[in-house]
Design an enzyme around this catalytic site. Structure first.
Site, mmCIF file in Angstrom:
data_model
loop_
_atom_site.group_PDB
_atom_site.id
_atom_site.type_symbol
_atom_site.label_atom_id
_atom_site.label_comp_id
_atom_site.label_asym_id
_atom_site.label_seq_id
_atom_site.Cartn_x
_atom_site.Cartn_y
_atom_site.Cartn_z
ATOM 1 N N HIS A 1 -63.149 7.268 27.558
ATOM 2 C CA HIS A 1 -63.169 5.739 27.285
ATOM 3 C C HIS A 1 -62.575 5.172 28.689
ATOM 4 O O HIS A 1 -61.392 4.580 28.439
ATOM 5 C CB HIS A 1 -61.912 5.467 26.116
ATOM 6 C CG HIS A 1 -62.183 4.148 25.483
ATOM 7 N ND1 HIS A 1 -61.829 2.998 26.059
ATOM 8 C CD2 HIS A 1 -62.402 3.784 24.304
ATOM 9 C CE1 HIS A 1 -61.972 2.276 25.209
ATOM 10 N NE2 HIS A 1 -61.984 2.607 23.997
ATOM 11 N N GLU B 1 -67.663 3.552 29.077
ATOM 12 C CA GLU B 1 -67.301 4.800 28.612
ATOM 13 C C GLU B 1 -68.412 5.779 28.509
ATOM 14 O O GLU B 1 -69.507 5.541 27.973
ATOM 15 C CB GLU B 1 -66.609 4.357 27.272
ATOM 16 C CG GLU B 1 -65.570 3.459 27.023
ATOM 17 C CD GLU B 1 -65.438 2.765 25.776
ATOM 18 O OE1 GLU B 1 -65.496 3.448 24.746
ATOM 19 O OE2 GLU B 1 -65.089 1.540 25.552
HETATM 20 O O1 TA6 Z 1 -64.671 1.582 22.844
HETATM 21 C C1 TA6 Z 1 -64.489 0.318 22.275
HETATM 22 C C2 TA6 Z 1 -63.441 0.258 21.108
HETATM 23 O O2 TA6 Z 1 -64.089 1.019 20.076
HETATM 24 C C3 TA6 Z 1 -63.128 -1.262 20.588
HETATM 25 O O3 TA6 Z 1 -63.915 -1.477 19.543
HETATM 26 C C4 TA6 Z 1 -61.712 -1.087 20.409
HETATM 27 O O4 TA6 Z 1 -61.183 -0.666 19.332
HETATM 28 C C5 TA6 Z 1 -61.248 -0.174 21.819
HETATM 29 O O5 TA6 Z 1 -62.148 0.743 21.530
HETATM 30 C C6 TA6 Z 1 -59.869 0.139 21.793
HETATM 31 O O6 TA6 Z 1 -59.524 0.999 20.639
HETATM 32 P P1 TA6 Z 1 -58.093 1.769 20.636
HETATM 33 O O7 TA6 Z 1 -58.060 2.509 19.469
HETATM 34 O O8 TA6 Z 1 -57.718 2.223 21.843
HETATM 35 O O9 TA6 Z 1 -57.276 0.522 20.499
#
Ligand code: TA6
Length: 301
Positions: free
Chosen positions: A171, A271
């Site tokens: 991510h 990601e």
């Molecule tokens: O990858 C994008 C996402 O799924 C967003 O929807 C947001 O939730 C982000 O990840 C961050 O997630 P986290 O659990 O690290 O706050």
């Protein structure tokens, strides 16, 4: 230095290139510093938080308000989301983005390469704690190479007797000067799932630009490029059938306690992942690998 850190440095330290130390919040991390780059990866979640090629600017973004507490996710860097993404295909999985990023991994190997490269392997093995979240036996490895490029390979080994299905993501939070002047290319013509519009499937026309919160799952298997001014960040990949592009924008940034209200213009997530609808089944005794390669070009440099 504690006896434990001293023992780890004795076994894995590379003089002039790699040391094990305590980072923010007193969490153990591996620091890399060579003629090619500087880098940092925490034992918690095998979480890369820093990578900066020599002579260049930091490429990986990290929130100034990130938590650095055992069991809480670090905001920024490259979270390892595994064995599910978000709350899973049916929206019923906790913790969000899986448990791997919250657990302490083991350092398994380190190696100096040519040209200032340093490679290391961290591993998370199934245990009683993981089985409380997910009833499968596995070994999960992150093989990281810090150099003029950042190469991350997430490797899932099914050590059990039955197949399991995973959602997974590297991510990656990338640093930009201004998201409103940033474009993501390489996704033109690809279908994507708009997570902010009832998960409708749409088609990407031209480069991705940012004028509001953006949270999209691209059904894409190739490289994406983040372009802003003279800088181009390439995110190449193998073994990944989806690419998520995310910026929280103003309101979502304010809603996250570990994300500064004014930080949203300075980052974009690109990601490398296999997320619903493209999760991956891993058969018993088999290995599944997903690879991301991040590199930077400064045009006119
Ligand atoms: O990858 C994008 C996402 O799924 C967003 O929807 C947001 O939730 C982000 O990840 C961050 O997630 P986290 O659990 O690290 O706050």
């Amino acid at each position: 230095m504690s006896d434990a850190l001293a023992a780890l440095n004795e076994k894995f330290g590379i003089p002039g290139a790699l040391r094990i130390t305590t980072g923010q919040g007193g969490l153990a991390c591996v620091e890399v510093g060579t003629e090619a780059c500087t880098g940092r990866i925490y034992f918690q979640g095998a979480h890369v938080t820093h990578w900066q090629p020599a002579g260049g600017r930091p490429v990986i973004w990290l929130s100034r308000q990130s938590w650095f507490e055992a069991g809480k996710p670090i905001r920024g860097g490259v979270p390892v989301c595994w064995p599910w993404f978000g709350t899973g295909p049916n929206g019923d999985r906790q913790p969000p983005h899986g448990f791997a990023r919250l657990m302490s991994w083991e350092l398994e190997a380190t190696r100096r390469g040519d040209g200032g490269k340093v490679a290391l392997v961290m591993v998370l093995r199934s245990n009683e704690e993981t089985r409380r979240h997910w009833p499968h036996d596995f070994e999960l490895r992150l093989r990281a190479t810090f150099g003029r490029e950042l190469i991350l390979k997430l490797e899932t080994t099914n050590t059990g007797r039955t197949p399991f299905t995973i959602g997974e993501a590297l991510h990656t939070y990338l640093a930009v000067e201004d998201i409103e002047r940033t474009q993501v290319k390489g996704l033109e013509g690809m279908n994507y799932i708009d997570r902010l519009d009832a998960n409708r499937t749409k088609r990407q026309e031209g480069a991705v630009t940012f004028t509001a919160e953006t949270d999209r799952i691209y059904l894409a298997e190739g490289e994406a490029q983040v372009e802003e001014g003279r800088r181009k960040i390439r995110v190449g990949k193998q073994g990944s059938a989806t690419t998520v592009v995310w910026n929280p924008w103003i309101q979502k940034a304010k809603a996250m306690p570990d994300f500064g209200d004014e930080e949203w213009p300075g980052m974009v997530c690109v990601e490398t992942c296999n997320v619903p609808p493209r999760e991956v089944e891993v058969g018993p005794g088999t290995v599944q690998q997903m690879r991301a390669a991040v590199s930077v070009e400064e045009r006119g440099a």
